[in-house]
Scaffold this motif. Structure first.
Motif, PDB file in Angstrom:
ATOM      1  N   ASP A  62       0.868  -1.182   0.000  1.00 46.65           N
ATOM      2  CA  ASP A  62       0.000   0.000   0.000  1.00 46.65           C
ATOM      3  C   ASP A  62       0.901   1.228   0.000  1.00 46.65           C
ATOM      4  O   ASP A  62       1.492   1.575   1.023  1.00 46.65           O
ATOM      5  CB  ASP A  62      -0.903  -0.015   1.241  1.00 46.65           C
ATOM      6  N   LEU A  63       1.007   1.891  -1.141  1.00 45.78           N
ATOM      7  CA  LEU A  63       1.937   3.004  -1.271  1.00 45.78           C
ATOM      8  C   LEU A  63       1.364   4.323  -0.777  1.00 45.78           C
ATOM      9  O   LEU A  63       1.959   5.383  -0.968  1.00 45.78           O
ATOM     10  CB  LEU A  63       2.403   3.129  -2.724  1.00 45.78           C
ATOM     11  N   THR A  64       0.203   4.254  -0.122  1.00 43.96           N
ATOM     12  CA  THR A  64      -0.331   5.447   0.541  1.00 43.96           C
ATOM     13  C   THR A  64      -0.043   5.405   2.045  1.00 43.96           C
ATOM     14  O   THR A  64      -0.209   6.409   2.742  1.00 43.96           O
ATOM     15  CB  THR A  64      -1.851   5.570   0.331  1.00 43.96           C
ATOM     16  N   GLU A  65       0.417   4.258   2.522  1.00 49.55           N
ATOM     17  CA  GLU A  65       0.696   4.097   3.957  1.00 49.55           C
ATOM     18  C   GLU A  65       1.975   4.837   4.351  1.00 49.55           C
ATOM     19  O   GLU A  65       3.005   4.717   3.697  1.00 49.55           O
ATOM     20  CB  GLU A  65       0.844   2.609   4.292  1.00 49.55           C
ATOM     21  N   VAL A  66       1.889   5.604   5.421  1.00 49.53           N
ATOM     22  CA  VAL A  66       3.050   6.337   5.927  1.00 49.53           C
ATOM     23  C   VAL A  66       3.861   5.392   6.819  1.00 49.53           C
ATOM     24  O   VAL A  66       3.316   4.751   7.713  1.00 49.53           O
ATOM     25  CB  VAL A  66       2.611   7.582   6.727  1.00 49.53           C
ATOM     26  N   ARG A  67       5.158   5.318   6.590  1.00 47.33           N
ATOM     27  CA  ARG A  67       5.989   4.321   7.265  1.00 47.33           C
ATOM     28  C   ARG A  67       7.171   4.968   7.987  1.00 47.33           C
ATOM     29  O   ARG A  67       7.483   6.138   7.767  1.00 47.33           O
ATOM     30  CB  ARG A  67       6.515   3.300   6.241  1.00 47.33           C
ATOM     31  N   SER A  68       7.847   4.165   8.799  1.00 42.49           N
ATOM     32  CA  SER A  68       9.104   4.612   9.406  1.00 42.49           C
ATOM     33  C   SER A  68      10.168   4.582   8.323  1.00 42.49           C
ATOM     34  O   SER A  68       9.978   4.013   7.240  1.00 42.49           O
ATOM     35  CB  SER A  68       9.496   3.666  10.546  1.00 42.49           C
ATOM     36  N   LEU A  69      11.324   5.183   8.595  1.00 46.39           N
ATOM     37  CA  LEU A  69      12.402   5.183   7.616  1.00 46.39           C
ATOM     38  C   LEU A  69      12.843   3.768   7.255  1.00 46.39           C
ATOM     39  O   LEU A  69      13.049   3.443   6.085  1.00 46.39           O
ATOM     40  CB  LEU A  69      13.607   5.978   8.154  1.00 46.39           C
ATOM     41  N   SER A 100      12.425   6.939  -2.556  1.00 49.29           N
ATOM     42  CA  SER A 100      12.172   6.255  -3.825  1.00 49.29           C
ATOM     43  C   SER A 100      13.501   5.877  -4.445  1.00 49.29           C
ATOM     44  O   SER A 100      14.548   6.438  -4.095  1.00 49.29           O
ATOM     45  CB  SER A 100      11.384   7.153  -4.787  1.00 49.29           C
ATOM     46  N   SER A 101      13.459   4.938  -5.375  1.00 52.00           N
ATOM     47  CA  SER A 101      14.668   4.625  -6.137  1.00 52.00           C
ATOM     48  C   SER A 101      14.532   5.271  -7.506  1.00 52.00           C
ATOM     49  O   SER A 101      13.530   5.934  -7.800  1.00 52.00           O
ATOM     50  CB  SER A 101      14.854   3.106  -6.259  1.00 52.00           C
ATOM     51  N   THR A 102      15.514   5.071  -8.345  1.00 52.19           N
ATOM     52  CA  THR A 102      15.553   5.743  -9.645  1.00 52.19           C
ATOM     53  C   THR A 102      14.266   5.581 -10.431  1.00 52.19           C
ATOM     54  O   THR A 102      13.776   6.529 -11.034  1.00 52.19           O
ATOM     55  CB  THR A 102      16.727   5.195 -10.486  1.00 52.19           C
ATOM     56  N   MET A 103      13.668   4.387 -10.408  1.00 50.91           N
ATOM     57  CA  MET A 103      12.469   4.154 -11.210  1.00 50.91           C
ATOM     58  C   MET A 103      11.326   3.544 -10.407  1.00 50.91           C
ATOM     59  O   MET A 103      10.417   2.926 -10.972  1.00 50.91           O
ATOM     60  CB  MET A 103      12.808   3.248 -12.399  1.00 50.91           C
ATOM     61  N   SER A 104      11.342   3.727  -9.092  1.00 50.60           N
ATOM     62  CA  SER A 104      10.260   3.166  -8.278  1.00 50.60           C
ATOM     63  C   SER A 104       9.272   4.254  -7.880  1.00 50.60           C
ATOM     64  O   SER A 104       9.604   5.442  -7.899  1.00 50.60           O
ATOM     65  CB  SER A 104      10.826   2.525  -7.003  1.00 50.60           C
ATOM     66  N   PRO A 105       8.042   3.852  -7.496  1.00 54.06           N
ATOM     67  CA  PRO A 105       7.112   4.829  -6.927  1.00 54.06           C
ATOM     68  C   PRO A 105       7.669   5.356  -5.603  1.00 54.06           C
ATOM     69  O   PRO A 105       8.543   4.736  -4.990  1.00 54.06           O
ATOM     70  CB  PRO A 105       5.839   3.996  -6.691  1.00 54.06           C
ATOM     71  N   ALA A 106       7.176   6.501  -5.166  1.00 54.05           N
ATOM     72  CA  ALA A 106       7.616   7.089  -3.901  1.00 54.05           C
ATOM     73  C   ALA A 106       6.898   6.431  -2.734  1.00 54.05           C
ATOM     74  O   ALA A 106       5.716   6.102  -2.816  1.00 54.05           O
ATOM     75  CB  ALA A 106       7.352   8.588  -3.905  1.00 54.05           C
ATOM     76  N   VAL A 107       7.612   6.255  -1.628  1.00 53.46           N
ATOM     77  CA  VAL A 107       7.063   5.657  -0.411  1.00 53.46           C
ATOM     78  C   VAL A 107       7.021   6.728   0.673  1.00 53.46           C
ATOM     79  O   VAL A 107       8.068   7.263   1.046  1.00 53.46           O
ATOM     80  CB  VAL A 107       7.920   4.460   0.048  1.00 53.46           C
ATOM     81  N   PRO A 108       5.837   7.058   1.182  1.00 53.76           N
ATOM     82  CA  PRO A 108       5.725   8.117   2.207  1.00 53.76           C
ATOM     83  C   PRO A 108       6.384   7.711   3.527  1.00 53.76           C
ATOM     84  O   PRO A 108       6.296   6.558   3.958  1.00 53.76           O
ATOM     85  CB  PRO A 108       4.209   8.287   2.383  1.00 53.76           C
ATOM     86  N   VAL A 109       7.029   8.686   4.162  1.00 51.22           N
ATOM     87  CA  VAL A 109       7.700   8.471   5.448  1.00 51.22           C
ATOM     88  C   VAL A 109       7.075   9.411   6.480  1.00 51.22           C
ATOM     89  O   VAL A 109       6.689  10.544   6.157  1.00 51.22           O
ATOM     90  CB  VAL A 109       9.213   8.770   5.331  1.00 51.22           C
ATOM     91  N   ASP A 110       6.984   8.952   7.724  1.00 50.01           N
ATOM     92  CA  ASP A 110       6.465   9.766   8.810  1.00 50.01           C
ATOM     93  C   ASP A 110       7.291  11.046   8.948  1.00 50.01           C
ATOM     94  O   ASP A 110       8.497  10.990   9.164  1.00 50.01           O
ATOM     95  CB  ASP A 110       6.532   8.951  10.108  1.00 50.01           C
ATOM     96  N   SER A 111       6.660  12.201   8.775  1.00 44.22           N
ATOM     97  CA  SER A 111       7.389  13.468   8.803  1.00 44.22           C
ATOM     98  C   SER A 111       7.867  13.842  10.206  1.00 44.22           C
ATOM     99  O   SER A 111       8.665  14.761  10.377  1.00 44.22           O
ATOM    100  CB  SER A 111       6.517  14.606   8.244  1.00 44.22           C
ATOM    101  N   GLN A 112       7.395  13.110  11.229  1.00 46.44           N
ATOM    102  CA  GLN A 112       7.833  13.354  12.611  1.00 46.44           C
ATOM    103  C   GLN A 112       8.942  12.378  13.014  1.00 46.44           C
ATOM    104  O   GLN A 112       9.242  12.231  14.199  1.00 46.44           O
ATOM    105  CB  GLN A 112       6.650  13.211  13.579  1.00 46.44           C
ATOM    106  N   VAL A 113       9.545  11.739  12.035  1.00 46.75           N
ATOM    107  CA  VAL A 113      10.552  10.710  12.314  1.00 46.75           C
ATOM    108  C   VAL A 113      11.696  11.279  13.137  1.00 46.75           C
ATOM    109  O   VAL A 113      12.174  12.386  12.910  1.00 46.75           O
ATOM    110  CB  VAL A 113      11.075  10.103  10.985  1.00 46.75           C
ATOM    111  N   ASN A 114      12.142  10.522  14.132  1.00 46.89           N
ATOM    112  CA  ASN A 114      13.291  10.952  14.943  1.00 46.89           C
ATOM    113  C   ASN A 114      14.278   9.813  15.182  1.00 46.89           C
ATOM    114  O   ASN A 114      15.168   9.909  16.012  1.00 46.89           O
ATOM    115  CB  ASN A 114      12.822  11.546  16.271  1.00 46.89           C
ATOM    116  N   SER A 115      14.074   8.707  14.466  1.00 47.64           N
ATOM    117  CA  SER A 115      15.027   7.600  14.538  1.00 47.64           C
ATOM    118  C   SER A 115      14.974   6.857  13.213  1.00 47.64           C
ATOM    119  O   SER A 115      14.058   7.033  12.420  1.00 47.64           O
ATOM    120  CB  SER A 115      14.693   6.637  15.682  1.00 47.64           C
ATOM    121  N   ALA A 116      15.987   6.022  12.974  1.00 48.81           N
ATOM    122  CA  ALA A 116      16.052   5.284  11.713  1.00 48.81           C
ATOM    123  C   ALA A 116      15.107   4.093  11.705  1.00 48.81           C
ATOM    124  O   ALA A 116      14.826   3.540  10.651  1.00 48.81           O
ATOM    125  CB  ALA A 116      17.485   4.810  11.454  1.00 48.81           C
ATOM    126  N   ASN A 117      14.604   3.675  12.869  1.00 50.38           N
ATOM    127  CA  ASN A 117      13.760   2.489  12.944  1.00 50.38           C
ATOM    128  C   ASN A 117      12.279   2.832  12.820  1.00 50.38           C
ATOM    129  O   ASN A 117      11.866   3.934  13.069  1.00 50.38           O
ATOM    130  CB  ASN A 117      14.004   1.765  14.268  1.00 50.38           C
TER     131      ASN A 117
END
Length: 232
Positions: free
Chosen positions: A16-23, A215-232
């Motif tokens: 699901d590429l609309t789901e916001v995820r951790s880094l 995203s990678s060179t030719m992949s769709p973009a994956v949303p990331v939590d904008s409040q992220v404060n760690s790599a996990n």
């Protein structure tokens, strides 16, 4: 309506590429939905709540990625003869001054970064018309105009990158390659985000980091939590 490609259909079927995820989760997904036969770059895009038209909201800086970019960075050191040996020892691919200035004036730009010293900026300055549009012009703010050329060369070779918000308010830069472990990609991306937070202009009001995607060179973009404060 735009046609959805076969690879995009496969990506949408897996995640699901609309789901916001951790880094870390986003990095895993990007690796999973990249199908290129070459080692694609992985990029981070951060939309900032700034107005780049205002000088006091121009976000620009440098970051040293803990795991590098995975790219071979070609460095030209434009220095006086007494600094040539140390620039070469530090790993510069091309070292010199007048000969390279002449080559650049004739159109040569087969390099990724130019590092120079304040003492020769009068000569280098006239290359602005060639280097400026390509993002290659040395600048003290990015650490590419310095008295310690050897240190600057080593840092660039080790993964130091510079970035600048574009006219739409977005920071775009590479955080590695698809072949990197997802934790390496996440840690590199976190370094960019933490650096951006430190650079927040005092005149910026409201939400500063509006959105983040990987995203990678030719992949769709994956949303990331904008409040992220760690790599996990």
């Amino acid at each position: 309506m735009a046609k959805i490609t076969k690879k995009r259909k496969e990506a949408l079927a897996k995640h699901d590429l609309t789901e916001v995820r951790s880094l870390l989760e986003a990095a895993k997904v990007v690796k999973d939905i990249t199908y290129t036969k070459f080692d694609s770059s992985v990029d981070i895009d951060v939309r900032l709540g700034v107005d780049p038209r205002k000088a006091d909201q121009m976000v620009r800086g440098v970051a040293t990625l803990p795991h590098g970019t995975g790219k071979t960075v070609r460095v030209l050191a434009l220095v006086t003869p007494d600094k040539e040996a140390e620039a070469l020892a530090a790993g510069a691919d091309f070292v010199g001054l007048d000969d390279y200035i002449s080559k650049i004036e004739k159109g040569w730009t087969d390099i990724d970064v130019i590092i120079t010293m304040p003492a020769v900026m009068a000569k280098v300055g006239r290359l602005g018309r060639v280097l400026g549009p390509r993002g290659l012009m040395p600048n003290p703010k990015s650490g590419t105009v310095t008295t310690d050329v050897a240190k600057a060369v080593r840092e660039v070779k080790a993964g130091k990158i510079d970035f600048k918000v574009d006219k739409t308010g977005i920071i775009h830069c590479s955080v590695g390659k698809v072949s990197f472990d997802e934790s390496m990609l996440a840690e590199n991306a976190l370094e960019i985000i933490q650096t951006l937070n430190r650079l927040k202009p005092s005149s910026s009001k409201g939400t500063y980091i509006k959105s983040i995607t990987l995203s990678s060179t030719m992949s769709p973009a994956v949303p990331v939590d904008s409040q992220v404060n760690s790599a996990n």
